[in-house]
Design an enzyme around this catalytic site. Structure first.
Site: not given
Ligand code: GCB
Length: 614
Positions: A514, A420
């Site tokens: 994700e 990211e």
């Molecule tokens: C993201 C990140 C990750 C976080 C996740 C979240 O985009 O890459 O490290 O834990 O979101 O749960 O907000």
């Protein structure tokens, strides 16, 4: 691979003594360790500290848990006299985030980066056949010159705390194994194996063995039954393995490559590695393993568990594999740092694909990227800030050490070079280009490279997509964007964006690396509300319906396999709760949904079933 990166192995010429166990430990709150000569005399008033472990969750007071600065580890080590004529090295699988190593008061080595191995070459400092004092100063401060990124904040009391630019607890210390290694004076310092092609059952393999001497090199390739299938002479060359057993998803097969330095009949040094033969490639919108298009099913994960923190624990690692196998997973991403080598060895044995990520996380100008990530673009990104050249140097070194360590693993199918990053300004392009070029140059297998694209840099905003060989999207529509009763809007936002990607990147495969929503295990609501298990199920159904509309989406890795610890904050209830499983590895309702979906979906899109060929 350099000697430091070679996984330690006992052979006919090599010895290993584990240094795991209880060490002396103390925080250096005043920064006086060196001047008080702790490296020579040992630590004042130490407490016991297990290695490997993160220190934070062992303590009962907040100050210790949050400690930011130098911490010292020490122990006595007996070094056998018969090792005098060879090399003695102390191998740290990791020291988070940086370390200085002393033996008997002599400074041996310094290392930056908390997730890759390094060795302290010890010969000049050893007391042979005697006890030696091993002292390690570890530092866990975050900055713009550390990977991952963050900063140190001073409180009014003068106390300092780490402020990560990332959403996981900044666990640190000696979190992986430490070993004393004996190798002969002339030794193998690198071994590279590349499967070039597989035609009609014959695998063409290129190898290269580097030594630090002049004697002859031999290579034997043994099959899983121990029978030698090929022998070769010379430090490098091409081999043909007939009727090769390929390494495939959920149908792993590993050959043992044994390298030797010889002088006539005498074996001067011997090293081996277990290696799977397979090719990976991208063709159009397909991600190919051994020429067959694959669909990735799995998770973004963390090395994280109660009390151990990020300390490597083979029991938790094994449980995670059992959970993933139960669900029908075939892959994971090492979000957000290189995992312990034992995890990759397990993935090699289980036939899992791994997207191997460097610890380049926190590249958003914000302290909590998971919050800020959803907001509109900014005029200046981290890449436009002064001093970014120093970050680039550290990043390049981290990529070098990652690829050096992991280049031979069959499971590693791709490199994730950033998580990211804010690639919304032109300033990011030269930096990213340098990192992508470096990965291509270093990887002998030329694996596909990518980074996870953040919501803030949706289709059309991100300036670096041309660098990625395939696309990885992290999306939270339905959680950070249009959540709860607005979920149908979230669906539309996501579908609309996918149509934009269709136009912008018509030639690349896409993975969702994700997607997820925080869920408190045991909270049930009818109708659903955010944080309930029912909402998590609805959210996932919506996401999957969108993925299934686009046949160029060839992978899904929800966030996260398990709940995990983070910094304290308004958005987090004792950690991030997006797990399909709780932090103690028990299922939430969504785990059953994912299981049904993934068990019904084959690993290879063309229906190829490698298990039928075993
Ligand atoms: C993201 C990140 C990750 C976080 C996740 C979240 O985009 O890459 O490290 O834990 O979101 O749960 O907000």
């Amino acid at each position: 691979m350099s000697f430091d990166s070679m996984y330690p192995r006992t052979t006919s010429t090599r010895r290993i003594q584990s240094l795991d166990g209880t060490w002396d430990f103390t925080f250096d709150r005043q920064g006086v360790g060196e001047t008080e000569k702790w490296q020579e005399v040992g630590l004042p008033n130490p407490v016991d500290m297990p290695v490997p472990a993160s220190f934070s969750d062992i303590f009962t007071d907040k100050e210790s848990r949050e400690f930011c600065g130098d911490m010292w580890y020490a122990r006595r080590v007996f070094i056998p006299g018969e090792w005098r004529n060879g090399n003695v090295d102390i191998r740290f699988d990791a020291a988070t985030h940086r370390a200085v190593v002393y033996l008997n008061g002599i400074r041996l080595v310094e290392h930056e980066g908390g997730f890759t191995p390094f060795c302290a070459h010890a010969n000049d400092a050893v007391r042979w056949n005697d006890w030696n004092l091993l002292v390690v100063k570890v530092n866990n401060e975050l900055s713009h010159e550390s990977l991952p990124l963050g900063r140190v904040k001073e409180l009014k009391s003068g106390a300092r705390i780490n402020q990560p630019y990332f959403d996981f607890f900044n666990y640190s210390g000696l979190q992986r194994s430490v070993r004393l290694l004996y190798t002969p004076s002339e030794r193998i310092v690198d071994m590279t194996v590349v499967t070039e092609s597989v035609t009609d059952g014959t695998a063409c393999v290129r190898y290269e063995i580097e030594t630090d001497g002049e004697h002859e090199v031999r290579l034997f390739v043994r099959d899983a039954d121990g029978a030698t299938v090929v022998e070769a002479k010379g430090a490098s060359g091409a081999l043909e393995i007939e009727n090769a057993h390929l390494w495939n998803i959920q149908a792993a097969y590993l050959y043992t490559f044994v390298a030797q330095i010889v002088n006539g009949d005498e074996v001067i040094d011997e090293y081996f590695d277990e290696i799977g033969l397979r090719t990976v490639a991208i063709e159009g919108r397909d991600f190919l393993v051994n020429g067959h298009p694959v669909y990735l099913k799995g998770f973004g994960r963390h090395e994280d568990s109660p009390i151990h923190g990020r300390g490597f624990d083979p029991v938790v690692a094994r449980r995670d594999f059992e959970l993933m196998k139960w669900m029908g997973c075939n892959s994971f991403r090492t979000s957000h740092y290189p995992y312990a080598e034992e995890e990759l060895q397990e993935a090699d044995r289980e036939g899992f694909l791994v997207i191997d990520e460097v610890a380049a996380v926190g590249f958003l100008v914000s302290t909590q990227n998971f919050d800020d990530a959803t907001k509109k673009s900014v005029a200046k990104t981290l890449f436009d800030l002064p001093g970014i050249e120093k970050t680039l140097e550290v990043h390049e070194q981290a990529v070098r050490e990652l690829i050096d360590r992991d280049k031979n693993y069959a499971c590693v199918c791709a490199w994730s070079l950033f998580n990211e990053p804010d690639f919304s300004t032109d300033g990011s392009v030269p930096y990213a280009t340098q990192i992508f070029d470096l990965a291509r140059e270093l990887d002998p297998q030329k694996r596909p490279r990518s980074y996870t694209n953040v919501t803030r840099c949706r289709a059309g905003i991100d300036k670096c997509t041309h660098l990625a060989d395939f696309m990885m999207l992290n999306r939270y529509d339905g959680w950070y964007v249009s959540p709860g009763p607005e979920i149908e809007d979230a669906r539309e936002i996501l579908v609309e964006e996918m149509h934009e990607w269709e136009e912008l990147e018509p030639d690349k495969p896409f993975f969702f690396t994700e997607y997820g929503c925080d869920t408190m295990a045991g909270v049930h609501k009818l109708p659903s509300v955010m944080w309930s298990e029912e909402y998590q199920v609805e959210y996932f159904k919506m996401q999957h319906e969108v993925f299934d509309m686009f046949d160029w989406v060839v992978g899904e890795q929800p966030w996260n396999l398990c709940d995990f610890q983070t910094v304290e904050g308004k958005m987090r209830v004792d950690g991030n709760k997006k797990g399909a499983f709780t932090r103690d590895r028990q299922p939430k309702a969504v785990a059953f949904l994912l299981r049904d979906r993934w068990r019904a979906k084959s690993d290879y899109i063309d229906g190829f079933d490698p298990r039928s060929e075993l």
